[in-house]
Design a protein around this motif. Structure first.
Motif, PDB file in Angstrom:
ATOM      1  N   GLU A   1       0.843  -1.192   0.000  1.00  0.00           N
ATOM      2  CA  GLU A   1       0.000   0.000   0.000  1.00  0.00           C
ATOM      3  C   GLU A   1       0.880   1.244   0.000  1.00  0.00           C
ATOM      4  OE1 GLU A   1      -2.790  -0.008   3.231  1.00  0.00           O
ATOM      5  OE2 GLU A   1      -3.235  -2.137   2.948  1.00  0.00           O
ATOM      6  N   SER A   2       0.310   2.327  -0.471  1.00  0.00           N
ATOM      7  CA  SER A   2       1.013   3.615  -0.415  1.00  0.00           C
ATOM      8  C   SER A   2       1.066   4.114   1.019  1.00  0.00           C
ATOM      9  CB  SER A   2       0.290   4.647  -1.283  1.00  0.00           C
ATOM     10  OG  SER A   2       0.338   4.255  -2.638  1.00  0.00           O
ATOM     11  N   ASN A   3       2.061   4.938   1.292  1.00  0.00           N
ATOM     12  CA  ASN A   3       2.198   5.624   2.587  1.00  0.00           C
ATOM     13  C   ASN A   3       2.386   4.696   3.776  1.00  0.00           C
ATOM     14  OD1 ASN A   3       1.809   8.198   1.294  1.00  0.00           O
ATOM     15  ND2 ASN A   3      -0.389   7.743   1.265  1.00  0.00           N
TER      16      ASN A   3
ATOM     17  N   ALA B   1       5.196   0.496  -8.973  1.00  0.00           N
ATOM     18  CA  ALA B   1       4.335   1.322  -8.117  1.00  0.00           C
ATOM     19  C   ALA B   1       5.019   1.591  -6.777  1.00  0.00           C
ATOM     20  CB  ALA B   1       2.986   0.633  -7.909  1.00  0.00           C
ATOM     21  N   GLU B   2       5.667   0.567  -6.243  1.00  0.00           N
ATOM     22  CA  GLU B   2       6.359   0.710  -4.960  1.00  0.00           C
ATOM     23  C   GLU B   2       7.585   1.606  -5.084  1.00  0.00           C
ATOM     24  OE1 GLU B   2       4.694  -3.702  -3.759  1.00  0.00           O
ATOM     25  OE2 GLU B   2       6.779  -3.486  -4.386  1.00  0.00           O
TER      26      GLU B   2
ATOM     27  N   GLN C   1       7.696   4.116  -7.192  1.00  0.00           N
ATOM     28  CA  GLN C   1       7.091   5.457  -7.258  1.00  0.00           C
ATOM     29  C   GLN C   1       6.731   5.967  -5.863  1.00  0.00           C
ATOM     30  OE1 GLN C   1       7.343   7.301  -9.646  1.00  0.00           O
ATOM     31  NE2 GLN C   1       6.242   6.709 -11.501  1.00  0.00           N
ATOM     32  N   ASP C   2       6.390   5.032  -4.971  1.00  0.00           N
ATOM     33  CA  ASP C   2       6.077   5.394  -3.583  1.00  0.00           C
ATOM     34  C   ASP C   2       7.344   5.571  -2.742  1.00  0.00           C
ATOM     35  OD1 ASP C   2       3.303   5.442  -3.882  1.00  0.00           O
ATOM     36  OD2 ASP C   2       3.081   3.316  -3.415  1.00  0.00           O
TER      37      ASP C   2
ATOM     38  N   TYR D   1       9.647   3.432  -1.885  1.00  0.00           N
ATOM     39  CA  TYR D   1      10.057   2.329  -1.013  1.00  0.00           C
ATOM     40  C   TYR D   1      11.410   1.771  -1.470  1.00  0.00           C
ATOM     41  CZ  TYR D   1       5.238   2.260   0.690  1.00  0.00           C
ATOM     42  OH  TYR D   1       4.028   2.600   1.240  1.00  0.00           O
TER      43      TYR D   1
END
Length: 197
Positions: A83-85, A140-141, A143-144, A146
């Motif tokens: 998940e984001s954040n 995606a991770e 981009q977040d 991580y």
């Protein structure tokens, strides 16, 4: 539907499940060509006509097993996206959770895994789809924030699948390591590397 209809339906579901479990064992242990429908139904305590109520052929049951494996694996892979954040302090445990789900599935369904991940003609396509999903997750991770920018996440995904594939054969299926132990070691290597700090 009356009580009798429900009973007949549940017996049918149970018979089909029994056939699938025994067929997975036979295919995994003897290969597609050496496996016989007659052996499957004998072990299931059923007749050959009852087999054909559920499956049109040996090829059809094999393909159903491959389909079951693929669907479950792709679902687990997609579910492993972080998940984001997230708080960075739980990053390792969240990555471990997703990887554990895959390795636990492999461990609990060894015959099905052998068919879908190793011996079926579709195994390469299944791994390709898995790599695509893991790559999408990793991008995606990334981009977040991580993971480090500049890493080729397709290469990371392919390396991870290679590790899972090899360790499943050499450590998990030999009972040398449990899913938990493998997850701990894989996550440690991928997150913290080999160089002494």
């Amino acid at each position: 539907m009356g009580q009798r209809g429900r009973q007949k339906g549940s017996i049918g579901i149970k018979s089909k499940e029994t056939i699938l479990v025994i067929a997975a064992e036979e295919f995994a242990e003897h290969g597609f060509h050496q496996t016989k429908v007659s052996t499957i139904v004998k072990r299931a305590g059923l007749t050959q006509p009852s087999f054909y109520l559920y499956f049109s052929s040996k090829e059809a049951i094999f393909q159903e097993l491959v389909h079951i494996f693929r669907e479950k694996l792709i679902h687990l892979t997609k579910e492993s996206r972080l998940e984001s954040n997230l708080d960075k302090s739980i990053l390792s445990s969240e990555i471990s959770r997703g990887l554990y789900a895959v390795l636990q599935f492999f461990d609990e369904h060894r015959h099905l895994t052998k068919i879908g991940f190793f011996i079926s003609d579709e195994s390469k396509e299944i791994k390709r789809a898995m790599a695509m999903n893991i790559t999408e997750n990793l991008l995606a991770e990334q981009q977040d924030h991580y993971f480090r920018q500049g890493l080729d996440m397709q290469i990371v995904a392919e390396c991870l699948i290679g590790a899972i594939e090899r360790l499943t054969i050499t450590k998990l299926f030999t009972d040398e390591k449990s899913p938990q132990q493998l997850v701990k070691e894989i996550v440690d290597i991928y997150l913290y590397g080999l160089i002494a700090k």
